[in-house]
Design an enzyme around this catalytic site. Structure first.
Site, PDB file in Angstrom:
ATOM      1  N   GLY A  50       6.958 -35.468 -24.666  1.00  0.00           N
ATOM      2  CA  GLY A  50       7.379 -35.686 -23.277  1.00  0.00           C
ATOM      3  C   GLY A  50       8.085 -34.467 -22.690  1.00  0.00           C
ATOM      4  O   GLY A  50       8.056 -34.247 -21.476  1.00  0.00           O
ATOM      5  N   ALA A  61      10.165 -37.763 -25.616  1.00  0.00           N
ATOM      6  CA  ALA A  61      10.729 -39.097 -25.376  1.00  0.00           C
ATOM      7  C   ALA A  61      11.684 -39.429 -26.526  1.00  0.00           C
ATOM      8  O   ALA A  61      11.541 -38.898 -27.628  1.00  0.00           O
ATOM      9  CB  ALA A  61       9.596 -40.104 -25.315  1.00  0.00           C
ATOM     10  N   GLU A 117       5.387 -32.349 -21.529  1.00  0.00           N
ATOM     11  CA  GLU A 117       4.757 -33.022 -20.375  1.00  0.00           C
ATOM     12  C   GLU A 117       5.612 -32.836 -19.113  1.00  0.00           C
ATOM     13  O   GLU A 117       5.097 -32.661 -18.007  1.00  0.00           O
ATOM     14  CB  GLU A 117       4.553 -34.506 -20.687  1.00  0.00           C
ATOM     15  CG  GLU A 117       3.495 -34.702 -21.764  1.00  0.00           C
ATOM     16  CD  GLU A 117       3.382 -36.138 -22.235  1.00  0.00           C
ATOM     17  OE1 GLU A 117       4.374 -36.652 -22.782  1.00  0.00           O
ATOM     18  OE2 GLU A 117       2.317 -36.744 -22.048  1.00  0.00           O
TER      19      GLU A 117
HETATM   20  C1  LIG Z   1      12.660 -31.407 -32.269  1.00  0.00           C
HETATM   21  C2  LIG Z   1      12.506 -31.064 -33.712  1.00  0.00           C
HETATM   22  C3  LIG Z   1      11.445 -29.996 -33.911  1.00  0.00           C
HETATM   23  C4  LIG Z   1      13.864 -30.527 -34.241  1.00  0.00           C
HETATM   24  O1  LIG Z   1      13.772 -30.279 -35.620  1.00  0.00           O
HETATM   25  P1  LIG Z   1      15.086 -29.959 -36.476  1.00  0.00           P
HETATM   26  O2  LIG Z   1      14.600 -29.715 -37.862  1.00  0.00           O
HETATM   27  O3  LIG Z   1      15.874 -28.930 -35.800  1.00  0.00           O
HETATM   28  O4  LIG Z   1      15.977 -31.266 -36.449  1.00  0.00           O
HETATM   29  P2  LIG Z   1      15.649 -32.730 -36.924  1.00  0.00           P
HETATM   30  O5  LIG Z   1      14.198 -32.984 -37.010  1.00  0.00           O
HETATM   31  O6  LIG Z   1      16.447 -33.017 -38.146  1.00  0.00           O
HETATM   32  O7  LIG Z   1      16.191 -33.580 -35.715  1.00  0.00           O
HETATM   33  C5  LIG Z   1      17.564 -33.581 -35.368  1.00  0.00           C
HETATM   34  C6  LIG Z   1      17.948 -34.950 -34.919  1.00  0.00           C
HETATM   35  O8  LIG Z   1      17.268 -35.250 -33.707  1.00  0.00           O
HETATM   36  C7  LIG Z   1      16.560 -36.471 -33.827  1.00  0.00           C
HETATM   37  N1  LIG Z   1      15.366 -36.388 -32.996  1.00  0.00           N
HETATM   38  C8  LIG Z   1      14.502 -35.378 -32.940  1.00  0.00           C
HETATM   39  N2  LIG Z   1      13.561 -35.602 -32.018  1.00  0.00           N
HETATM   40  C9  LIG Z   1      13.854 -36.789 -31.467  1.00  0.00           C
HETATM   41  C10 LIG Z   1      13.250 -37.577 -30.457  1.00  0.00           C
HETATM   42  N3  LIG Z   1      12.160 -37.158 -29.813  1.00  0.00           N
HETATM   43  N4  LIG Z   1      13.815 -38.750 -30.175  1.00  0.00           N
HETATM   44  C11 LIG Z   1      14.914 -39.171 -30.810  1.00  0.00           C
HETATM   45  N5  LIG Z   1      15.545 -38.487 -31.771  1.00  0.00           N
HETATM   46  C12 LIG Z   1      15.005 -37.305 -32.089  1.00  0.00           C
HETATM   47  C13 LIG Z   1      16.253 -36.573 -35.313  1.00  0.00           C
HETATM   48  O9  LIG Z   1      16.000 -37.899 -35.679  1.00  0.00           O
HETATM   49  C14 LIG Z   1      17.526 -36.042 -35.902  1.00  0.00           C
HETATM   50  O10 LIG Z   1      18.468 -37.072 -35.808  1.00  0.00           O
HETATM   51  P3  LIG Z   1      19.579 -37.257 -36.914  1.00  0.00           P
HETATM   52  O11 LIG Z   1      20.301 -38.485 -36.523  1.00  0.00           O
HETATM   53  O12 LIG Z   1      18.818 -37.405 -38.195  1.00  0.00           O
HETATM   54  O13 LIG Z   1      20.390 -36.011 -36.893  1.00  0.00           O
HETATM   55  C15 LIG Z   1      12.121 -32.296 -34.533  1.00  0.00           C
HETATM   56  O14 LIG Z   1      13.193 -33.200 -34.538  1.00  0.00           O
HETATM   57  C16 LIG Z   1      10.928 -33.029 -34.015  1.00  0.00           C
HETATM   58  O15 LIG Z   1       9.828 -32.654 -34.344  1.00  0.00           O
HETATM   59  N6  LIG Z   1      11.162 -34.092 -33.238  1.00  0.00           N
HETATM   60  C17 LIG Z   1      10.111 -34.965 -32.759  1.00  0.00           C
HETATM   61  C18 LIG Z   1       9.368 -34.360 -31.613  1.00  0.00           C
HETATM   62  C19 LIG Z   1       8.334 -35.321 -31.106  1.00  0.00           C
HETATM   63  O16 LIG Z   1       7.564 -35.875 -31.859  1.00  0.00           O
HETATM   64  N7  LIG Z   1       8.308 -35.544 -29.800  1.00  0.00           N
HETATM   65  C20 LIG Z   1       7.414 -36.472 -29.178  1.00  0.00           C
HETATM   66  C21 LIG Z   1       8.125 -37.763 -28.938  1.00  0.00           C
HETATM   67  S1  LIG Z   1       7.048 -39.061 -28.348  1.00  0.00           S
HETATM   68  C22 LIG Z   1       6.833 -38.645 -26.709  1.00  0.00           C
HETATM   69  O17 LIG Z   1       7.368 -37.697 -26.257  1.00  0.00           O
HETATM   70  C23 LIG Z   1       5.963 -39.588 -25.940  1.00  0.00           C
HETATM   71  C24 LIG Z   1       5.613 -39.018 -24.600  1.00  0.00           C
HETATM   72  O18 LIG Z   1       4.284 -38.599 -24.566  1.00  0.00           O
HETATM   73  C25 LIG Z   1       5.950 -39.969 -23.493  1.00  0.00           C
HETATM   74  C26 LIG Z   1       5.157 -41.244 -23.450  1.00  0.00           C
HETATM   75  C27 LIG Z   1       5.504 -42.042 -22.206  1.00  0.00           C
HETATM   76  C28 LIG Z   1       5.026 -43.429 -22.201  1.00  0.00           C
HETATM   77  C29 LIG Z   1       5.584 -44.193 -23.309  1.00  0.00           C
HETATM   78  C30 LIG Z   1       5.733 -45.634 -23.109  1.00  0.00           C
HETATM   79  C31 LIG Z   1       6.739 -46.121 -24.088  1.00  0.00           C
HETATM   80  C32 LIG Z   1       8.117 -46.282 -23.523  1.00  0.00           C
HETATM   81  C33 LIG Z   1       9.084 -45.313 -24.018  1.00  0.00           C
HETATM   82  C34 LIG Z   1      10.110 -44.899 -23.008  1.00  0.00           C
HETATM   83  C35 LIG Z   1       9.649 -43.891 -22.005  1.00  0.00           C
HETATM   84  C36 LIG Z   1       9.661 -44.483 -20.595  1.00  0.00           C
HETATM   85  C37 LIG Z   1       8.314 -44.481 -19.910  1.00  0.00           C
HETATM   86  O19 LIG Z   1       7.859 -43.439 -19.537  1.00  0.00           O
HETATM   87  O20 LIG Z   1       7.727 -45.564 -19.755  1.00  0.00           O
END
Ligand SMILES: CC(C)(COP(=O)(O)OP(=O)(O)OC[C@H]1O[C@@H](n2cnc3c(N)ncnc32)[C@H](O)[C@@H]1OP(=O)(O)O)[C@@H](O)C(=O)NCCC(=O)NCCSC(=O)C[C@@H](O)CCCCCCCCCCCCC(=O)O
Length: 719
Positions: free
Chosen positions: A100, A61, A103
């Site tokens: 996500g 997400a 998922e």
């Molecule tokens: C992916 C990585 C391993 C990459 O690592 P790397 O070292 O290559 O790069 P960076 O970490 O420097 O990242 C580059 C760049 O990308 C940005 N970024 C990375 N991941 C995300 C992200 N998920 N969202 C936004 N931005 C992201 C990062 O900030 C950097 O940006 P910059 O400007 O600095 O260049 C590594 O990045 C990593 O580990 N990322 C996080 C992975 C993670 O934790 N994923 C889980 C996210 S939470 C999630 O997925 C929740 C789900 O279970 C869904 C839940 C649904 C219900 C939620 C209800 C809330 C409503 C939200 C909206 C959804 C709609 C709905 O369903 O209701």
């Protein structure tokens, strides 16, 4: 934000296009919903393949959306309609499938991963749980114990491990999209119900209740006071006990609670703070994306004490040749043995051979003649370091960088004895240097942007979380730490015990209380620093040492402890008692209780009851207060930099964001009020006086931390 193409005649290829990690933003979700509907309607399409642009499937997400109002199609029904679709859907996983993203892949009927891909449900690290069906589908695919482990730790697994666990159907060394298309073509017409995870029962395991109870006990012990891991266990337990639909309801309820919690906000803040810190920027606006770092192939490490050993190990593990120097044969042999053993242990753990060929151990400075950079890690003594610096200039190439691993000495003063002030920077590692993630890169007034860029790039290469900081006594971390340490010993004077203070801090979330940390790192270290700084000298009364030094309150308790030879774990006695020198289990020591009582009697201090709240307020708010002064002085570029330093260098609990975030979350006016109160009660402690910046921010309406940059002129924050 999702590209739809028809390939091989009968396959709809849906590509997520939201660089850099194809996060599931509202636009991406909209694109997926439209594309899936189009594919299901198109009679020519017999199967669907999902992939991500730039060989990254999906990072989950879009975390940025969490802090605003959420719009666009929700994930749960979107994934459900994919799974329920009557055409086989295959996820082609390259790069990452996280949160996500995984998922989404679990909603597909098949999953193919490239060998280099990493998969995981890291939501717990953001204070959340996998709430797009992850807690319900994963246990149905890989079983309760394995799902519990992955979901409560947020650990990423390799494609190979994912295959062993049964998370993916196929792993390919080649192009995952090609392999997924081949798989898709081969399963056209096969029944889909067996591949719909929501229709399956969780993989059977004996005593599921017992497994969940054990997991609960483990997460409560591992992450005391953190809500998300507990909620993760509860959600997985629901998968084991309830039908899928009811389990999904439970997942949603638990997520709603987490989502609104301050803990989730803190952990998401920490995620972005860490990434922002890498985007360093100096007061002269030289920064990460306009300054080129030099390549470092060969480095020198001067001094093979604990710090030098850890630094050498970190460099060698990153493939950098190291010339390690000591002053005498005995020290050199000792250091060599320790470094070699650490590298051998690490290599054994990873099943590779230790890169010992990259190491040269020598007594001769001349061996440094062709290194690109030197990290000096000798004893924390200005004169000694100056001697080393001027000796280095005699042998190093003219353009070699000199870095000092001082924990607080003046980098400019050191640079001044060299013939290359622009090439001198501080690289402040934290002990043990091969383990601790934090590196403060200290720029002096003459340090060149190139030198800073090189130190930052080197730090990143050896796996550190690097933060640039300005040059002042103690830099950021130790400048703040000193005041926190002072508060903790004042609390002892006033009536607390080390156990009480540590318990309050541990309940707050620190892995270890401050007195246990002191015993671990060695109480003699601070004693030496205090002696060197003139706080302890021959004029101090040995029987009743003064509690007033250099114009402010001073607590001689730590010195008195050291005078008794109580240096902490290494001597078997410190603030606590240990079974033997070097053992780790801290036990209460009645002698310390007597020592504190005698001390209070001697000075006429009437002990009072100290609450945990007071411990936290005095320790946490003093840190934030000094943090504000550091921001005012321009020593840290932004509050998130200070927080990253405390998160990665000082064990500040992640679910509290960092001292600056915590202050903002508690409310700046509350922090101000409390500091005013404590300063009124302790006027002899100037550091308790609220900083000018804190007062100003409160006067300006206590803006949230993300808005501080518009209130503070010299802030260079990316928040
Ligand atoms: C992916 C990585 C391993 C990459 O690592 P790397 O070292 O290559 O790069 P960076 O970490 O420097 O990242 C580059 C760049 O990308 C940005 N970024 C990375 N991941 C995300 C992200 N998920 N969202 C936004 N931005 C992201 C990062 O900030 C950097 O940006 P910059 O400007 O600095 O260049 C590594 O990045 C990593 O580990 N990322 C996080 C992975 C993670 O934790 N994923 C889980 C996210 S939470 C999630 O997925 C929740 C789900 O279970 C869904 C839940 C649904 C219900 C939620 C209800 C809330 C409503 C939200 C909206 C959804 C709609 C709905 O369903 O209701």
């Amino acid at each position: 934000m999702a590209r739809y193409t028809r390939v091989k005649g009968s396959i709809a290829l849906i590509t997520l296009t939201n660089p850099p990690v194809n996060a599931l933003s509202a636009a991406v979700r909209r694109g997926i919903v439209e594309s899936v509907s189009r594919a299901l309607k198109d009679e020519q399409v017999k199967a669907v393949v999902f992939c991500g642009e730039n060989e990254k499937f999906c990072g989950g997400a879009d975390i940025k959306e969490f802090s605003g109002s959420v719009s666009g199609p929700p994930l749960v029904p979107m994934i459900h309609s994919m799974e329920a679709g009557e055409k086989p859907m295959v996820a082609a996983i390259e790069g990452v499938a996280l949160g996500g993203g995984l998922e989404l892949a679990l909603g597909c009927h098949y999953r193919v991963a490239n060998t280099k891909a990493r998969l995981g449900l890291p939501e717990v690290t953001l204070g959340l749980l996998p709430a797009a069906g992850g807690t319900q589908r994963l246990p149905r695919l890989i079983g309760i114990p394995a799902a519990l482990e992955l979901i409560t730790t947020g650990r990423h697994v390799s494609a190979q491990e994912a295959l062993q666990l049964g998370m993916v159907d196929q792993v390919t060394e080649g192009n995952a999209v090609q392999a997924a298309m081949e798989l898709a073509l081969s399963v056209i017409g096969h029944p889909l119900n067996p591949c719909r995870l929501s229709l399956r029962a969780p993989v059977w395991a004996p005593d599921v209740d017992g497994v969940c109870d054990a997991a609960l006990a483990q997460v409560k012990q591992r992450s005391r006071g953190v809500m998300a891991p507990v909620a993760c266990v509860q959600a997985v337990r629901a998968a084991a006990m309830l039908p899928y639909g009811k389990g999904m309801e439970r997942e949603r309820q638990l997520m709603d609670t987490l989502f609104r919690s301050g803990q989730a906000q803190a952990m998401q803040y920490a995620f972005f703070a860490q990434r922002n810190a890498g985007k360093w920027i100096l007061p002269n606006r030289a920064q990460w994306n306009n300054t080129k770092a030099r390549e470092v192939q060969r480095a020198g490490v001067i001094g093979l004490g604990t710090m030098g050993q850890g630094i050498a190990v970190s460099l060698v593990k990153a493939g950098i040749s190291v010339v390690a120097i000591e002053t005498d044969t005995k020290q050199l042999e000792w250091g060599k043995k320790a470094v070699t053993a650490m590298l051998q242990r690490d290599a054994q753990r990873r099943g590779v051979s230790p890169p010992l060929h990259l190491l040269t151990f020598t007594l001769s400075f001349h061996q440094l003649r062709d290194v690109d950079l030197v990290i000096e890690a000798v004893f924390e003594d200005m004169n000694l370091k100056k001697r080393v610096f001027s000796d280095l200039c005699k042998v190093l190439r003219v353009n070699a960088l000199i870095c000092t691993n001082t924990s607080g000495l003046n980098v400019d003063e050191l640079a001044a004895v060299t013939d290359r002030q622009p090439l001198v920077v501080g690289m402040h590692f934290f002990a043990p240097a091969h383990v601790m993630k934090l590196l403060e890169v200290v720029y002096g007034s003459r340090s060149s942007p190139e030198a800073v860029a090189t130190a930052m790039a080197l730090g990143k290469r050896i796996g550190k979380v690097c933060v640039t900081v300005g040059n002042c006594s103690g830099f950021v971390g130790n400048r703040m730490l000193k005041l926190y340490l002072d508060q903790s010993v004042y609390l002892l004077e006033e009536g607390a015990t080390p156990e009480q203070v540590d318990q309050a801090l541990e309940e707050f979330g620190f892995a270890m209380g401050i007195f246990k940390v002191g015993d671990l790192s060695g109480l003699d270290v601070g004693w030496r620093v205090r002696k060197a700084s003139g706080l302890i000298g021959p004029d101090v009364d040995p029987v009743k040492p003064s509690r007033w030094r250099l114009g402010r309150r001073y607590c001689p308790l730590p010195d008195m402890l050291c005078q008794q030879g109580r240096f902490g774990q290494k001597t078997g006695r410190g603030w606590y008692l240990y079974d033997s020198p070097g053992s780790k289990e801290a036990k209460s020591d009645p002698e310390i209780q007597n020592f504190l009582e005698d001390y209070r009697r001697k000075y006429g201090i009437i002990p009072r009851r100290i609450t945990s709240q007071e411990v936290i307020e005095r320790c946490a708010f003093i840190l934030a207060n000094e943090g504000f002064r550091i921001l005012e002085d321009g020593i840290a570029a932004g509050p998130e930099h200070i927080d990253v330093i405390y998160l990665f260098g000082y064990g500040w609990p992640r679910h509290r964001g960092g001292p600056m975030f915590y202050a903002s979350q508690v409310g700046l006016s509350v922090v101000l009020e409390k500091l005013e109160h404590y300063h009124r009660v302790h006027p002899d402690v100037p550091s308790l006086e609220p900083s000018r910046l804190l007062r100003r921010l409160v006067a300006e309406g206590s803006p949230p931390i993300q808005q501080w940059k518009s209130h503070i002129k010299n802030l260079r924050s990316h928040l």
